[in-house]
Structures are given as structure tokens and as C-alpha cells.
Scaffold this active site. Structure first.
Site, mmCIF file in Angstrom:
data_model
loop_
_atom_site.group_PDB
_atom_site.id
_atom_site.type_symbol
_atom_site.label_atom_id
_atom_site.label_comp_id
_atom_site.label_asym_id
_atom_site.label_seq_id
_atom_site.Cartn_x
_atom_site.Cartn_y
_atom_site.Cartn_z
ATOM 1 N N GLU A 1 0.824 -1.210 0.000
ATOM 2 C CA GLU A 1 0.000 0.000 0.000
ATOM 3 C C GLU A 1 0.862 1.266 0.000
ATOM 4 O O GLU A 1 0.514 2.276 -0.591
ATOM 5 C CB GLU A 1 -0.936 -0.023 1.223
ATOM 6 C CG GLU A 1 -1.842 1.172 1.379
ATOM 7 C CD GLU A 1 -2.881 1.316 0.264
ATOM 8 O OE1 GLU A 1 -2.978 0.457 -0.621
ATOM 9 O OE2 GLU A 1 -3.595 2.339 0.282
ATOM 10 N N THR B 1 -11.163 8.776 -13.138
ATOM 11 C CA THR B 1 -10.245 8.167 -12.180
ATOM 12 C C THR B 1 -10.682 6.775 -11.744
ATOM 13 O O THR B 1 -9.945 6.079 -11.044
ATOM 14 C CB THR B 1 -10.021 9.094 -10.966
ATOM 15 O OG1 THR B 1 -8.890 8.612 -10.236
ATOM 16 C CG2 THR B 1 -11.243 9.146 -10.067
HETATM 17 C C1 DMJ Z 1 -10.080 4.083 -7.332
HETATM 18 O O1 DMJ Z 1 -11.360 4.004 -6.808
HETATM 19 C C2 DMJ Z 1 -9.831 5.384 -8.005
HETATM 20 O O2 DMJ Z 1 -8.754 5.267 -8.877
HETATM 21 C C3 DMJ Z 1 -9.579 6.480 -7.034
HETATM 22 O O3 DMJ Z 1 -9.249 7.685 -7.667
HETATM 23 C C4 DMJ Z 1 -8.477 6.111 -6.087
HETATM 24 N N1 DMJ Z 1 -8.499 4.799 -5.587
HETATM 25 C C5 DMJ Z 1 -9.139 3.738 -6.215
HETATM 26 C C6 DMJ Z 1 -8.305 2.566 -6.585
HETATM 27 O O4 DMJ Z 1 -7.187 2.361 -5.856
#
Ligand code: DMJ
Length: 644
Positions: A510, A621
Site C-alpha cells: 500500500e 479516475t
Molecule cells: C479508485 O477508486 C480510483 O482510482 C480512485 O481515484 C483512487 N483509488 C481507487 C483505486 O485504488
């Protein structure tokens, strides 16, 4: 002058000349205008203002409870640090899909289009109205918050689709010609089918699958809806898993209850549900997705009712009430949350023909542009009341990450017309390079975190998306920096790959550190887990697309093998608690982003570039593809201009 009016004596009887009367009236009306205008400058809390300028949407504001913190942290998986971040379009508040203004040049067909443009619009309106009439009760919940909406939602899907460079369905497209890559792509498809089938068998309608206990999980961050279903729609579709896609579509149509009172993270709802429904609509043209996302968009608007217009983190979609995360410093909002709305909101405006969504995100950008930034950096916490930074913690990983991602993607999604986003992105990158980017004694480039000027030599898995971010923006910065950005992106991606290859499982932790002798390894027990995150693979995919260096496909394949070996269990895929342990312990969670991001990026990595080409699409994202748009003054005018 003071005039006293005598009873029974009219003004004209007071001996005033016409010119004096005129000046007096002018003075009086000036005074009234001034007083009324001054109301706008009073703080929201002043009663006088509330009486005269009543708001249609004011909501009670509370600060999150301890439970919020626990629930949020309990997600373990999804601690606050997972929440990533903004963007937009200069001055203009309306956009039009690039495609509509691009491909059909000057042809007869185009001229015909022009002649019937108005007619088509009318037909579409009628169509969409009658469809709305027969739509589910969810979709009838509109208009109360339809602030100034232009109800002409006659988005011409067919024209849009014709204008894409490549058709969106991946069955015939993106098929790699070399047999090994094709085989690898098939393997990823099989993984998706396996993950999906198990979700369907044991957790249908829940947010996520618990593969060990074979049941479903509802986390309060995503509301009470089937996150994995909405997140999977586009992945299933591009992989050509049509039976599975149809099941998902049917569930959305019949069971996605947008009237449920669930509390959810505005950010999560936006990236998963708004993003997922938008991409499903753009990929398939199914009007139902559009209707659903329009309803959802409206439900998010009350979250922006703060003194600054910076939304709070949590919203109750039923009541519209919003509040800040209990764990966020002094009721502040998180950069990666309020800064990760732009792409989706521009598309909400696009489809609804209602500028309100774009205005909301442009307002956020305006504030961020104006506010003073320490060393040019954007701290992670901002007060939605005062509009000031609350702490000086800067991170390209959790709490900050997708804000930067959305800056460059806003520019790219605007067909490179959004100069303001571009400027903000490259200045932010310059500040990041000057303050956060470091080289380890072993020669690894990494992005440290910054706490009021002190560096914490740690890089989160989340920050590994930045290899991909830097490479997609490499071409558009200063020409003399192009090579530098390509190198930086490659170095970061290499470091993140090292964090994988230095573990026993070949999966990354992580967070990994570069102090006390550590080089891209986790030193704390609490940082050793891997929860099926996509960021490293996301960077491999972008690096592959932009350099075609075969090592990225090889690295992607290493990840597939590690996932198969350590994360695949009998009923799905699970995260693991310690990437350095030979014998793994599973965390019993198949994260929704594994379906929407990790497996999609792997599939794209082993596909040819004409599957969702980067010229046509940007990925939000959560890896939901959204089409490139172009800024215009009026969508209607553009429809006409585009066919001239
Ligand atoms: C996802 O849900 C998206 O990429 C978000 O922006 C950050 N974290 C998670 C995946 O790790």
C-alpha cells in the site's frame, strides 16, 4: 436636501422644478439599487440577506461523526487516503463533443444533416419526453432542483458515434495480431468473467463481493447501490461479455434505486456511478443510462451549497443534506474529492444542455486558482466555509492524487482547448518536481509527501498513477520538456514496478519508503497490504500506449500471474494482507475498482491502440471512458457549424 411632505400637499405642490424632481428620483433609485446590491456582499449568515435573497437549496450542515471515521477506516481497503482529486474549461460554460465538430467535413450528407438539424432536435426531444413519461419512478424525480435547466436534452448520439475515430465496441477492435498477446488478453477476459460470475452468484446488488465468506458487502461510502454492477458495465461491454453486460444493464434499469436515502461520498458517487453511467451511455447509446445519470446529477447539486461552493465530502442523496468527513481536519473538504468532479460534470452539462454542472466545477477551479499556494503546491485540506487551506499536507498519493490527474485530463478532454486547466497542471507539476520528486540512494525516482515543508520519504500505491499522468501530458508541455516528462514518467513507473518485484508475491504494498535503508519497500506492518489496486497497472497501460516499449506488457503479465497465484480464491479475487509473506492471508474483499480499473487496464494493455483510442477518450479516475469534447458557445449553434 431634506423634503418634508406636508399632508394634502403633493410633491408638485412643493414648488420643485422638473429638473430637481428628476435629480431627486435619480438619487432615490440609485440609493435603492446600491442597498440591494450590497446584500450580495453580506455573509450568507446575515438574516437580511436570507430574507431578500432566499436560496432555493440551503441544507443543514453538520460535521461527520466518529462513526463516519470508523466506517470509513473500517473499509481498510478504502481508508481516507484512497480518496483521490479537479478541473474544466476556460470561461465557456458549455461544451460540445469534439466528435460532433470533427469528422463529417464538407459532404453532401453533412449538408443534409444541417438542413434537418432542427428537425432532428425536435424529434429527439419528443422521443426523450415520451421515454421519460414511461420511465421508472426514479427517473421522474427531477426538476425540483432543476436550477435553470434547459430541458432540451436532444443530444445526437448517432452523430456522435459516427464521428468517433474508432467504434467503441471491442469485439472486432483492438484485437492484437500476435498470438501471445491475444492469449494474454483472453486470460484477462476470463479473469473478468470469473470475478463477475462470482459477484453475481454471491453478492448480486450489493456493492462488493466477499469471496471467502461468499456474501455481499455494503460500505457506506458508495451508498446502498450495486457499485460493482455500475462499475463493470463498460468493462464487460468492451470485452464483449454481452450476456453479462445485459444482466448488468437490466439490473441498472430495474433495480438501481436513485430514490434511496443512502449516505455516500460525493466523490465515490461521482467517479463510480456518474462516471460509470456516462461511459455506458457513450459506449452503447442506451438512453436509459442517460436518463439515470441525469437524475443522479441533480441529486448531487445540493452538496455545493456551502459559502464557497466547495462541496462537502458526504451527501445524503435523498434529503440533499451534506456534511464533512468526521476525520477530515476541522470540517474541511478534501482536494482529491472536490477536485475530482470536472470530467463528469462537464459531460452532465453536455447531455442535459444545462450549464449548472460546469458552473459548479468552474467555481471550484476559480477558487483554487485565486488562493495562495505554498511553494505553488496544493495542500490536501480546504475549508468549504472560509475557502482557506486547513493544513499544509501535500500528496500526489491519497487525498491529493486525482486532483492533478483531472487537471491534465480536463485539458485533454476539451480537445486541448482548456488552456486554464493546462496552465494549472503544468504549474502544479513544476511545483511537485521542485518540492516532492526525489531520487533514492539506489537511483529510484519517487514522489515524497510534504508536510509544511518537511519531506516524508514515502510513496503510496495510489501515487503510482502518476507515471501514467505524466506520460499523457508529456506532449503538451513546453517542447523542450517533452523528453524530460517521458523520462520522469518512465522512472516513476519503474520505481512502482520495483515496489512489486521486491516483494515475495510480486504484488506491491500500500505504501513504500525510501528512508532508514529502505528502497521501494514497506517498512511498517500496516503498509504491507495489497487490495487489488489498479494504479501501477494503469501506468503500465499508458506507458505502453505512448512508448510501445514491450517491457510494459511484460510487467503487466507479471501482475496477472501474481494476481492469479495469490489473489484468486475459489469464489472470486481477494486482496492480501502482506505482500511480503510467502503464505498469503486474504482480506475477503473483491474491490469494485478491480472490475472497473485493474482488469480493464490489463485488457487494454494487451489490446491494440484502436480499442478506446486516447484521441477519442479520456478515462476518469475509476477508468470509465468519457469522450473528448470541444468548448463552444452554444451546443445548438455547434451542431449547425459542425456540418457546414
Ligand atoms: C479508485 O477508486 C480510483 O482510482 C480512485 O481515484 C483512487 N483509488 C481507487 C483505486 O485504488
Amino acid at each position: 436636501m431634506v423634503f418634508r411632505k406636508l399632508p394634502g400637499v403633493s410633491a408638485s405642490g412643493m414648488g420643485l422644478r422638473l429638473s430637481q424632481k428628476f435629480v431627486f428620483l435619480l438619487f432615490l433609485s440609485g440609493l435603492v439599487t446600491l442597498c440591494f446590491g450590497a446584500l450580495f456582499f453580506l455573509p450568507d449568515s446575515v438574516r437580511l440577506k436570507r430574507i431578500f435573497l432566499s436560496k432555493t437549496e440551503s441544507q443543514p450542515v453538520t460535521v461527520g461523526s466518529e462513526n463516519d471515521v470508523r466506517e470509513h477506516l473500517k473499509k481498510g481497503a478504502k481508508d481516507p487516503e484512497h480518496l483521490r482529486g479537479i478541473t474544466s474549461a476556460k470561461g465557456e460554460t458549455s461544451t460540445k463533443l469534439k466528435a460532433l465538430g470533427r469528422k463529417p467535413s464538407v459532404t453532401n450528407e453533412a449538408k443534409t444533416d444541417k438542413k434537418v438539424a432542427g428537425g432532428e432536435a425536435l424529434e429527439d426531444m419528443t422521443l426523450s419526453r415520451s421515454k421519460t413519461d414511461s420511465a421508472s419512478k426514479d427517473e421522474k424525480v427531477t426538476s425540483s432542483s432543476n436550477q435553470g435547466a434547459n430541458t432540451d436534452t436532444s443530444f445526437d448520439y448517432n452523430k456522435f458515434k459516427k464521428c468517433l475515430l474508432k467504434p467503441p465496441l471491442g469485439i472486432e477492435h483492438g484485437k492484437p495480431s500476435d498470438p501471445q498477446t491475444l492469449q494474454r488478453r483472453e486470460k484477462v477476459k476470463e479473469m473478468m468473467k470469473f470475478a463477475w460470475d462470482n459477484y453475481k452468484s454471491f453478492a448480486w446488488g450489493r456493492n462488493e463481493l466477499r469471496p471467502l465468506t461468499r456474501n455481499g458487502h455494503i460500505g457506506n461510502m458508495f451508498g446502498e447501490w450495486g457499485a460493482s454492477i455500475v462499475d463493470s458495465l463498460d468493462t464487460l461491454y468492451i470485452m464483449g461479455l454481452m450476456d453479462e453486460y445485459n444482466d448488468a444493464k437490466e439490473w441498472v434499469e430495474t433495480s438501481l434505486d436513485l430514490n434511496s436515502n443512502g449516505e455516500a461520498s460525493l466523490f465515490e458517487v461521482n467517479i463510480r456511478y456518474v462516471g460509470g453511467l456516462l461511459s455506458a451511455y457513450y459506449l452503447t447509446g442506451e438512453e436509459m443510462f442517460k436518463r439515470k445519470v441525469m437524475v443522479l446529477g441533480e441529486k448531487l447539486l445540493p452538496a455545493f451549497n456551502t459559502p464557497t461552493g466547495i462541496p462537502r465530502g458526504v451527501i445524503n442523496l435523498g434529503s440533499g443534506t451534506s456534511w464533512s468527513w468526521g476525520w477530515a481536519s476541522a470540517g474541511s473538504s478534501i482536494l482529491a474529492e472536490f477536485g475530482t468532479l470536472h470530467l463528469e460534470f462537464v459531460h452532465l452539462s453536455e447531455l442535459s444542455n444545462n450549464d449548472i454542472y460546469t458552473e459548479k466545477v468552474m467555481n471550484i477551479r476559480k477558487l483554487l486558482n485565486k488562493i495562495e499556494k505554498p511553494h505553488g503546491l496544493y495542500p490536501n485540506f480546504l475549508s468549504p466555509v472560509s475557502g482557506n487551506w486547513v493544513q499544509h499536507h501535500v500528496s500526489i498519493g491519497g487525498l491529493g492524487d486525482s486532483f492533478y490527474e483531472y487537471l491534465i485530463k480536463s485539458y485533454l478532454m476539451s480537445d486541448k482547448t482548456d488552456e486554464e486547466a493546462k496552465k494549472m497542471y503544468y504549474s502544479a507539476l513544476e511545483a511537485i518536481e521542485a518540492n516532492l520528486v526525489q531520487k533514492s540512494p539506489g537511483g529510484l525516482t519517487y514522489m515524497a509527501e510534504w508536510r509544511g515543508g518537511i519531506l516524508d520519504h514515502k510513496m503510496g500505491h495510489l501515487a503510482c498513477f502518476s507515471g501514467g499522468m505524466v506520460v499523457i501530458g508529456a506532449d503538451d508541455g513546453a517542447p523542450e520538456k517533452r523528453q524530460h516528462y517521458l523520462d520522469l514518467a518512465a522512472e516513476i513507473t519503474h520505481t512502482c514496478h520495483e515496489s512489486y518485484s521486491r516483494s515475495a508475491t510480486k504484488l506491491g504494498p500500500e505504501a513504500f519508503r525510501f528512508d532508514g535503508g529502505a528502497e521501494a519497500t514497506a517498512t511498517r506492518l500496516s503498509d504491507r497490504y495489497y487490495i487489488l489496486r489498479p494504479e501501477v497497472i494503469e501506468s503500465y497501460m499508458y506507458m505502453w500506449r505512448l512508448t510501445h516499449d514491450p517491457k510494459y506488457r511484460e510487467w503487466g503479465w507479471e501482475a496477472v500471474e501474481a494476481l492469479e497465484q495469490h489473489c484468486r480464491v475459489e469464489a472470486g479475487f481477494s486482496g492480501i494482507r502482506d505482500v511480503y509473506a510467502q503464505t498469503v492471508s486474504h482480506d475477503n474483499m473483491q474491490q469494485s475498482f478491480f472490475l472497473s480499473e485493474t482488469l480493464k487496464y490489463l485488457y487494454l494493455l494487451f489490446s491494440d491502440d484502436d480499442l478506446l483510442p486516447l484521441e477519442d477518450w479520456v478515462f476518469n479516475t475509476e477508468a470509465h471512458p468519457l469522450p473528448v469534447t470541444n468548448t463552444t458557445v452554444s451546443p445548438v449553434i455547434v451542431t449547425q457549424v459542425s456540418v457546414l
